[in-house]
Design a protein around this motif. Sequence first.
Motif, PDB file in Angstrom:
ATOM      1  N   ASP A 245       0.845  -1.198   0.000  1.00 31.08           N
ATOM      2  CA  ASP A 245       0.000   0.000   0.000  1.00 31.08           C
ATOM      3  C   ASP A 245       0.876   1.241   0.000  1.00 31.08           C
ATOM      4  O   ASP A 245       2.103   1.162  -0.161  1.00 31.08           O
ATOM      5  CB  ASP A 245      -0.953  -0.021   1.203  1.00 31.08           C
ATOM      6  N   ASP A 246       0.276   2.389   0.217  1.00 32.03           N
ATOM      7  CA  ASP A 246       1.020   3.647   0.159  1.00 32.03           C
ATOM      8  C   ASP A 246       2.092   3.750   1.236  1.00 32.03           C
ATOM      9  O   ASP A 246       3.067   4.484   1.070  1.00 32.03           O
ATOM     10  CB  ASP A 246       0.044   4.837   0.306  1.00 32.03           C
ATOM     11  N   ASN A 247       1.933   3.017   2.333  1.00 31.32           N
ATOM     12  CA  ASN A 247       2.917   3.043   3.420  1.00 31.32           C
ATOM     13  C   ASN A 247       3.857   1.848   3.384  1.00 31.32           C
ATOM     14  O   ASN A 247       4.523   1.549   4.372  1.00 31.32           O
ATOM     15  CB  ASN A 247       2.191   3.099   4.772  1.00 31.32           C
ATOM     16  N   ASN A 248       3.872   1.167   2.260  1.00 31.79           N
ATOM     17  CA  ASN A 248       4.761   0.020   2.028  1.00 31.79           C
ATOM     18  C   ASN A 248       4.423  -1.189   2.890  1.00 31.79           C
ATOM     19  O   ASN A 248       5.267  -2.046   3.140  1.00 31.79           O
ATOM     20  CB  ASN A 248       6.235   0.406   2.249  1.00 31.79           C
ATOM     21  N   HIS A 249       3.191  -1.289   3.366  1.00 34.43           N
ATOM     22  CA  HIS A 249       2.754  -2.485   4.068  1.00 34.43           C
ATOM     23  C   HIS A 249       2.509  -3.595   3.046  1.00 34.43           C
ATOM     24  O   HIS A 249       1.891  -3.377   2.012  1.00 34.43           O
ATOM     25  CB  HIS A 249       1.465  -2.229   4.863  1.00 34.43           C
ATOM     26  N   LEU A 250       2.976  -4.788   3.361  1.00 28.53           N
ATOM     27  CA  LEU A 250       2.809  -5.915   2.460  1.00 28.53           C
ATOM     28  C   LEU A 250       1.345  -6.355   2.428  1.00 28.53           C
ATOM     29  O   LEU A 250       0.755  -6.646   3.457  1.00 28.53           O
ATOM     30  CB  LEU A 250       3.691  -7.083   2.907  1.00 28.53           C
ATOM     31  N   GLN A 251       0.775  -6.402   1.213  1.00 31.07           N
ATOM     32  CA  GLN A 251      -0.621  -6.806   1.059  1.00 31.07           C
ATOM     33  C   GLN A 251      -0.775  -8.137   0.331  1.00 31.07           C
ATOM     34  O   GLN A 251      -1.692  -8.904   0.611  1.00 31.07           O
ATOM     35  CB  GLN A 251      -1.404  -5.727   0.301  1.00 31.07           C
ATOM     36  N   GLY A 252       0.110  -8.390  -0.625  1.00 25.83           N
ATOM     37  CA  GLY A 252      -0.045  -9.612  -1.400  1.00 25.83           C
ATOM     38  C   GLY A 252       1.175  -9.905  -2.233  1.00 25.83           C
ATOM     39  O   GLY A 252       2.157  -9.150  -2.229  1.00 25.83           O
ATOM     40  N   VAL A 253       1.098 -11.032  -2.950  1.00 29.40           N
ATOM     41  CA  VAL A 253       2.201 -11.454  -3.806  1.00 29.40           C
ATOM     42  C   VAL A 253       1.638 -11.967  -5.124  1.00 29.40           C
ATOM     43  O   VAL A 253       0.525 -12.509  -5.179  1.00 29.40           O
ATOM     44  CB  VAL A 253       3.049 -12.541  -3.109  1.00 29.40           C
ATOM     45  N   LEU A 254       2.402 -11.757  -6.189  1.00 30.24           N
ATOM     46  CA  LEU A 254       2.035 -12.231  -7.516  1.00 30.24           C
ATOM     47  C   LEU A 254       3.142 -13.111  -8.069  1.00 30.24           C
ATOM     48  O   LEU A 254       4.321 -12.780  -7.949  1.00 30.24           O
ATOM     49  CB  LEU A 254       1.826 -11.051  -8.479  1.00 30.24           C
ATOM     50  N   ARG A 255       2.776 -14.241  -8.639  1.00 32.67           N
ATOM     51  CA  ARG A 255       3.738 -15.028  -9.401  1.00 32.67           C
ATOM     52  C   ARG A 255       3.798 -14.463 -10.815  1.00 32.67           C
ATOM     53  O   ARG A 255       2.817 -13.907 -11.309  1.00 32.67           O
ATOM     54  CB  ARG A 255       3.311 -16.496  -9.431  1.00 32.67           C
ATOM     55  N   LEU A 256       4.912 -14.608 -11.469  1.00 25.68           N
ATOM     56  CA  LEU A 256       5.044 -14.052 -12.809  1.00 25.68           C
ATOM     57  C   LEU A 256       3.995 -14.621 -13.755  1.00 25.68           C
ATOM     58  O   LEU A 256       3.482 -13.913 -14.627  1.00 25.68           O
ATOM     59  CB  LEU A 256       6.451 -14.323 -13.355  1.00 25.68           C
ATOM     60  N   ARG A 257       3.664 -15.893 -13.576  1.00 27.68           N
ATOM     61  CA  ARG A 257       2.680 -16.497 -14.470  1.00 27.68           C
ATOM     62  C   ARG A 257       1.289 -15.890 -14.301  1.00 27.68           C
ATOM     63  O   ARG A 257       0.432 -16.001 -15.187  1.00 27.68           O
ATOM     64  CB  ARG A 257       2.626 -17.999 -14.232  1.00 27.68           C
ATOM     65  N   ASP A 258       1.067 -15.240 -13.133  1.00 22.00           N
ATOM     66  CA  ASP A 258      -0.231 -14.612 -12.908  1.00 22.00           C
ATOM     67  C   ASP A 258      -0.467 -13.434 -13.842  1.00 22.00           C
ATOM     68  O   ASP A 258      -1.607 -12.964 -13.964  1.00 22.00           O
ATOM     69  CB  ASP A 258      -0.348 -14.129 -11.459  1.00 22.00           C
ATOM     70  N   LEU A 259       0.601 -12.946 -14.485  1.00 18.60           N
ATOM     71  CA  LEU A 259       0.478 -11.796 -15.380  1.00 18.60           C
ATOM     72  C   LEU A 259       0.292 -12.201 -16.838  1.00 18.60           C
ATOM     73  O   LEU A 259       0.059 -11.339 -17.698  1.00 18.60           O
ATOM     74  CB  LEU A 259       1.731 -10.916 -15.278  1.00 18.60           C
ATOM     75  N   LEU A 260       0.364 -13.487 -17.142  1.00 20.84           N
ATOM     76  CA  LEU A 260       0.392 -13.914 -18.538  1.00 20.84           C
ATOM     77  C   LEU A 260      -0.982 -13.906 -19.203  1.00 20.84           C
ATOM     78  O   LEU A 260      -1.097 -13.528 -20.379  1.00 20.84           O
ATOM     79  CB  LEU A 260       0.988 -15.325 -18.635  1.00 20.84           C
ATOM     80  N   PHE A 261      -2.027 -14.291 -18.500  1.00 14.89           N
ATOM     81  CA  PHE A 261      -3.309 -14.539 -19.154  1.00 14.89           C
ATOM     82  C   PHE A 261      -4.399 -13.501 -18.886  1.00 14.89           C
ATOM     83  O   PHE A 261      -5.310 -13.360 -19.701  1.00 14.89           O
ATOM     84  CB  PHE A 261      -3.812 -15.935 -18.769  1.00 14.89           C
ATOM     85  N   PRO A 262      -4.365 -12.776 -17.757  1.00 19.59           N
ATOM     86  CA  PRO A 262      -5.429 -11.784 -17.530  1.00 19.59           C
ATOM     87  C   PRO A 262      -5.377 -10.631 -18.544  1.00 19.59           C
ATOM     88  O   PRO A 262      -4.365 -10.398 -19.213  1.00 19.59           O
ATOM     89  CB  PRO A 262      -5.134 -11.275 -16.108  1.00 19.59           C
ATOM     90  N   LYS A 263      -6.477  -9.916 -18.623  1.00 19.91           N
ATOM     91  CA  LYS A 263      -6.512  -8.732 -19.473  1.00 19.91           C
ATOM     92  C   LYS A 263      -5.555  -7.671 -18.937  1.00 19.91           C
ATOM     93  O   LYS A 263      -5.293  -7.594 -17.744  1.00 19.91           O
ATOM     94  CB  LYS A 263      -7.934  -8.165 -19.501  1.00 19.91           C
ATOM     95  N   ARG A 264      -5.047  -6.856 -19.841  1.00 22.71           N
ATOM     96  CA  ARG A 264      -4.079  -5.825 -19.452  1.00 22.71           C
ATOM     97  C   ARG A 264      -4.675  -4.829 -18.465  1.00 22.71           C
ATOM     98  O   ARG A 264      -3.943  -4.186 -17.705  1.00 22.71           O
ATOM     99  CB  ARG A 264      -3.579  -5.073 -20.694  1.00 22.71           C
ATOM    100  N   THR A 265      -5.987  -4.697 -18.460  1.00 22.79           N
ATOM    101  CA  THR A 265      -6.628  -3.700 -17.588  1.00 22.79           C
ATOM    102  C   THR A 265      -6.957  -4.263 -16.199  1.00 22.79           C
ATOM    103  O   THR A 265      -7.462  -3.529 -15.335  1.00 22.79           O
ATOM    104  CB  THR A 265      -7.933  -3.205 -18.236  1.00 22.79           C
TER     105      THR A 265
END
Length: 457
Positions: A182-202
């Motif tokens: 978030d804006d204060n650098n609190h950890l909220q989540g994690v993404l694997r690189l493969r999670d970016l391959l198939f969803p829409k760009r938006t």
Amino acid sequence: MEPLEPGKKLEKLWEELSSQINTDDPQQIVAFLDKITPADTALAVSRLNPEEQTRLLTLLNPEDAADVIADISDTQGADLIEELQPGHAAAILEELDSDHIVDILGELDEADASAIIDQMTPVEAEKARQFLTYAPDSAGGLMISEYLDFQSNQTVQDVLEELQNNREKYAEYDVQYLYVTDDNNHLQGVLRLRDLLFPKRTTKLASLMISNPFRVNANDSLLQLHNFFEEHNLFGVPVVNDDSRLLGIVLPEAVAEEKHNRSTDQFLGFSGIIGGEEFRSMPLLARSGRRLSWLSLNVVLNILAASVIAFYQDTLAAVIALAVFLPMVSDMSGCSGNQAVAVSMRELSLGLVRPTELLRVLAKEASLGVLNGLALGILLGAIAYVWKGNAFLGLVVGGALAVNTIVAVSLGGLIPLLLKRAKLDPALVSSPLLTTVTDMCGFFFVLSFASLVLEKL
């Protein structure tokens, strides 16, 4: 340059590197270093004299010099870095991974490290100061600051554009996961690189991320990190502070390397090498001091053991056969005691025993000492009887070995715990302390038992 000939003798590597340095041609030096392995680079650099080592780092640009530092041990790297001007040293260190920077700075004395940090860019200097506040074998001391984090309201398109626009910079990162803060650098989540391959760009990252991911605290110990990666097969884990602010990433290979380094330090301590790693390329006086600091202590401890013999010299003179068995009793008991030391050291490192559990350890080791002591005592007593045909001699040496084994095993189990409670290094002190005690007790038991039945011997 021509490629190195297959099977070229290692003895020629540092000679060739020396000749390359004398050309004052950085490109030619880099071309040579690119043709040899990191292990050969470490060997070649270690065989250069101090002037050539400094000249090598001075001739190369900071990035190429950092590659050389990365190929050698932290101890050797620190020795080379401290010979440079702080500004030049800072430029080289800034090309290293953040955890490597801290490892090198941690090997320097406080004044030299501070002078180098002052010459770093404000961002890198702040990171270095923060990392140095953590214990070297904690999550904070092992973490790296080279990671990618994004805001939850950013989109897949934002991430892909960021990666593309900074591809040369990020190519050097160990990117397995992307972190969402978030804006204060609190950890909220994690993404694997493969999670970016198939969803829409938006698509926003908030809808793709794994919420509340695994994390470790910056003060978590090496044992906790080891257990974490044993349980979770991950490529890395985020490090946070007490407020859940993301500080860095710990990689499993960093934990494995630190465990190896700790084992090496313990082995050196048992071998009488203190003050860290020793290399034959180090200054003679420095190497001498590291060894003498342990050997001089050992002289004092051995004098105490020898004083027991001096006290019973009349008994020893009357029954000269006892001189044959004195070293056997002390050595065999010492071996039994060192086995107990090793078990306690191992259990302490794994967290299987606490320094306060003295009675539990004593009960376990004493019972084992009685069993092994009786077995060894009967064996040695039988040998003494067969050799001299004197049953009382067998009883003296066998009984002394049995009792001394019980003492040695019991103390061997307790000494590491007691030293740990006193905030001393068990790996360094346990062995010489136990050796002295078993020698003194062994000599005492043999000679005092012999004095009681002197007329029968």
